[in-house]
Design a protein around this motif. Sequence first.
Motif, short mmCIF file in Angstrom:
data_model
loop_
_atom_site.label_atom_id
_atom_site.label_comp_id
_atom_site.label_asym_id
_atom_site.label_seq_id
_atom_site.Cartn_x
_atom_site.Cartn_y
_atom_site.Cartn_z
N GLN A 85 0.82 -1.21 0.00
CA GLN A 85 0.00 0.00 0.00
C GLN A 85 0.86 1.27 0.00
O GLN A 85 0.35 2.36 -0.22
CB GLN A 85 -0.94 0.01 1.20
N THR A 86 2.14 1.12 0.31
CA THR A 86 3.06 2.25 0.30
C THR A 86 4.26 1.91 -0.56
O THR A 86 4.53 0.75 -0.85
CB THR A 86 3.53 2.59 1.73
N GLY A 87 5.00 2.93 -0.96
CA GLY A 87 6.18 2.72 -1.78
C GLY A 87 6.88 4.03 -2.04
O GLY A 87 6.47 5.10 -1.57
N SER A 88 7.94 3.96 -2.82
CA SER A 88 8.67 5.17 -3.18
C SER A 88 7.82 6.00 -4.14
O SER A 88 6.86 5.49 -4.74
CB SER A 88 9.98 4.80 -3.86
N PRO A 89 8.14 7.28 -4.30
CA PRO A 89 7.38 8.11 -5.25
C PRO A 89 7.36 7.53 -6.66
O PRO A 89 6.36 7.65 -7.37
CB PRO A 89 8.12 9.46 -5.20
N TYR A 90 8.46 6.89 -7.06
CA TYR A 90 8.54 6.32 -8.40
C TYR A 90 7.66 5.08 -8.52
O TYR A 90 7.03 4.86 -9.56
CB TYR A 90 9.99 6.00 -8.75
N GLN A 91 7.62 4.27 -7.46
CA GLN A 91 6.73 3.11 -7.48
C GLN A 91 5.27 3.55 -7.52
O GLN A 91 4.46 2.96 -8.24
CB GLN A 91 6.99 2.25 -6.24
N VAL A 92 4.95 4.57 -6.75
CA VAL A 92 3.57 5.08 -6.73
C VAL A 92 3.20 5.63 -8.10
O VAL A 92 2.10 5.38 -8.63
CB VAL A 92 3.41 6.17 -5.66
N ALA A 93 4.11 6.39 -8.72
CA ALA A 93 3.83 7.00 -10.02
C ALA A 93 3.62 5.95 -11.10
O ALA A 93 2.70 6.05 -11.91
CB ALA A 93 4.96 7.95 -10.41
N ILE A 141 7.01 2.90 -21.36
CA ILE A 141 7.84 4.09 -21.52
C ILE A 141 7.87 4.89 -20.23
O ILE A 141 8.93 5.32 -19.75
CB ILE A 141 7.34 4.97 -22.68
N VAL A 142 6.69 5.11 -19.64
CA VAL A 142 6.60 5.87 -18.39
C VAL A 142 7.36 5.14 -17.28
O VAL A 142 8.15 5.75 -16.54
CB VAL A 142 5.13 6.07 -17.98
N ALA A 143 7.12 3.83 -17.16
CA ALA A 143 7.78 3.06 -16.11
C ALA A 143 9.30 3.05 -16.30
O ALA A 143 10.06 3.24 -15.34
CB ALA A 143 7.26 1.62 -16.11
N GLY A 144 9.75 2.86 -17.53
CA GLY A 144 11.18 2.83 -17.80
C GLY A 144 11.86 4.16 -17.52
O GLY A 144 12.99 4.21 -17.04
N THR A 145 11.15 5.25 -17.79
CA THR A 145 11.70 6.59 -17.55
C THR A 145 11.78 6.88 -16.06
O THR A 145 12.80 7.35 -15.55
CB THR A 145 10.84 7.66 -18.24
N LEU A 146 10.70 6.58 -15.32
CA LEU A 146 10.68 6.86 -13.90
C LEU A 146 11.65 5.98 -13.13
O LEU A 146 12.35 6.45 -12.22
CB LEU A 146 9.26 6.66 -13.35
N MET A 147 11.72 4.70 -13.49
CA MET A 147 12.56 3.76 -12.76
C MET A 147 13.97 3.67 -13.32
O MET A 147 14.81 2.96 -12.77
CB MET A 147 11.91 2.37 -12.77
#
Length: 202
Positions: A85-93, A141-147
């Motif tokens: 239910q919680t995570g880093s800002p990048y995981q949440v995004a 694309i979004v996931a690869g960029t954020l992570m």
Amino acid sequence: MARQNQNVSDDIAFLRELAEAGRDRPMVGGSILLMAGGLYGVASLAVWTLLVTGAMENWMYGGVFLAATVVYVAALVWLLRGIPQTGSPYQVATGVAWSAVGWAIFVIGVSLGVVSWRLQIPNLMSAFPCVLMALYGSSWIVAGTLMRQSWMKAVALGAYAMALACAWFVDQPAAWLLFGLGLLALLAAPGAVLMRQSRRTA
């Protein structure tokens, strides 16, 4: 005053380090991607098999994917309980991006079905695999960029290419073969990789 400014700078630097550290954590939801890609991939291959064997009836398209959707929704309720239910800002995004795409896929699918029924154009639903693959590509694309994961961007390019391939073969059974294999390779397989990464960091 100088001391206060230094404290503020230190606090900002600390928060930045925390946020950047979140990039090292794997994207959550791998089990959902594995389940969705595997389930709908097999359903697409079943449609392809029915087409090439000449056993396909018009009602079977909806029947196969309706059955897959019932299983998917039931499994999704169970899998969501295991998602943190919680995570880093990048995981949440990335989670928000994938969730938004999931809802978009649902709404687009229903909308195409309604338009197909209202205009009496049954073949309109044949465009759905192309749309779905394009949406998956955008999510990767979004996931690869954020992570900061280049392999995710490679998967995104594969999804875009598969969208074009499905469009090219839209009037042939091969479109469903490509779609099924694409779901297994570009959704289920990456989902399995993410699950393995999550176990290693647990």
